[in-house]
Design a protein around this motif. Structure first.
Motif, PDB file in Angstrom:
ATOM      1  N   GLY A 188      45.389 -30.912  -3.251  1.00 53.91           N
ATOM      2  CA  GLY A 188      43.831 -30.077  -2.874  1.00 53.91           C
ATOM      3  C   GLY A 188      43.927 -29.513  -1.597  1.00 53.91           C
ATOM      4  N   ASN A 189      44.634 -30.200  -0.349  1.00 52.76           N
ATOM      5  CA  ASN A 189      44.740 -29.634   1.243  1.00 52.76           C
ATOM      6  C   ASN A 189      45.542 -28.109   0.882  1.00 52.76           C
ATOM      7  N   ASN A 200      44.871 -20.937   0.079  1.00 51.99           N
ATOM      8  CA  ASN A 200      43.488 -20.204  -0.151  1.00 51.99           C
ATOM      9  C   ASN A 200      43.485 -19.553   1.091  1.00 51.99           C
ATOM     10  N   ASN A 201      43.533 -20.254   2.085  1.00 56.05           N
ATOM     11  CA  ASN A 201      42.856 -19.757   3.742  1.00 56.05           C
ATOM     12  C   ASN A 201      43.902 -18.854   4.165  1.00 56.05           C
ATOM     13  N   LEU A 202      45.258 -19.390   3.616  1.00 57.85           N
ATOM     14  CA  LEU A 202      46.332 -18.532   3.806  1.00 57.85           C
ATOM     15  C   LEU A 202      45.998 -16.947   3.179  1.00 57.85           C
ATOM     16  N   LYS A 203      45.856 -17.266   2.164  1.00 57.00           N
ATOM     17  CA  LYS A 203      46.190 -16.168   1.015  1.00 57.00           C
ATOM     18  C   LYS A 203      44.974 -14.740   1.808  1.00 57.00           C
ATOM     19  N   GLU A 204      43.754 -15.763   2.148  1.00 60.33           N
ATOM     20  CA  GLU A 204      42.116 -14.819   2.676  1.00 60.33           C
ATOM     21  C   GLU A 204      42.583 -14.204   4.314  1.00 60.33           C
ATOM     22  N   ASN A 205      43.517 -14.866   5.118  1.00 57.49           N
ATOM     23  CA  ASN A 205      43.926 -14.377   6.080  1.00 57.49           C
ATOM     24  C   ASN A 205      44.943 -13.108   5.590  1.00 57.49           C
ATOM     25  N   ASN A 206      45.789 -14.042   5.043  1.00 60.14           N
ATOM     26  CA  ASN A 206      46.687 -12.276   4.909  1.00 60.14           C
ATOM     27  C   ASN A 206      46.292 -11.213   4.818  1.00 60.14           C
TER      28      ASN A 206
END
Length: 172
Positions: A4-5, A11-17
Motif C-alpha cells: 500500500g505504501n 501515485n505520489n511519484l506519478k503525480e509529482n512527475n
C-alpha cells in the motif's frame, strides 16, 4: 501494508512527475514566448531604425532641394542682370553710331560743308544726345554673370546627383 505504501509512493511519484512535466511545459512555453517577444522587439527596433534612417535621408534631401531652389532664384536674378547688361551693350553700339554722326555734325557746323554729300549748308545742326558707357566694364560684368550662372547650374547638378533614394514620408 508495504504494498500500500509502495502504491501510495508510486501515485505520489506519478503525480509529482505529472506536475513536473506540466511545469516543464509551462517553462518551455514561457521561454518560447520570451523568444517571440525578443524577436518582435528586435524587428520593431529594426523598423524604427529604418524609419529613422529614411527620415534622415528625406531631411537631407529637403535641405538639398532648398539649396537647389535658392540657386534657381539666384540664376533667375543673374539672367535678368545679364539681360540688362546686354541692353547696355546694345546701347553702347547705338551710342557709338550717334557719336560718329555727331562728329559729322561738328564737321558740318564748323565748315558748312556736309562730309557725306559735300553740299554747302548755312544752318547749324544740333547734335544727338549721347551717354557714357564703359563697354569694357559691361563686357567683364557679362562674363562674370555668365560664369556665375554656369557655377550655379553646376552646383545644382551636383546637388541633384547627391539626392538619395528614400520612401516618401507618407509611405513610412
Amino acid at each position: 501494508k508495504i504494498d500500500g505504501n509502495i502504491i501510495q509512493l508510486n501515485n505520489n511519484l506519478k503525480e509529482n512527475n505529472d506536475k513536473f512535466i506540466d511545469k516543464s511545459k509551462e517553462i518551455n512555453q514561457l521561454k518560447a514566448d520570451k523568444l517571440a517577444v525578443q524577436e518582435s522587439i528586435y524587428q520593431e527596433k529594426n523598423k524604427e531604425e529604418s524609419i529613422k534612417n529614411k527620415l534622415d535621408i528625406i531631411k537631407e534631401n529637403e535641405e538639398i532641394l532648398e539649396k537647389i531652389s535658392e540657386n534657381k532664384k539666384l540664376i533667375e536674378i543673374k539672367k535678368e542682370e545679364k539681360t540688362k547688361l546686354a541692353e547696355k551693350q546694345r546701347l553702347y553700339f547705338e551710342n557709338q553710331r550717334l557719336i560718329q554722326i555727331n562728329k559729322f555734325i561738328d564737321e558740318l557746323n564748323k565748315s558748312g560743308i556736309c562730309p557725306v554729300c559735300k553740299e554747302k549748308h548755312q544752318e547749324k545742326f544740333s547734335k544727338y544726345k549721347t551717354i557714357e558707357i564703359d563697354i569694357d566694364k559691361v563686357n567683364r560684368e557679362i562674363v562674370q554673370v555668365s560664369s556665375d550662372i554656369e557655377t550655379l547650374n553646376s552646383k545644382n547638378n551636383l546637388y541633384k546627383n547627391s539626392l538619395k533614394e528614400a520612401k516618401d514620408k507618407s509611405e513610412l
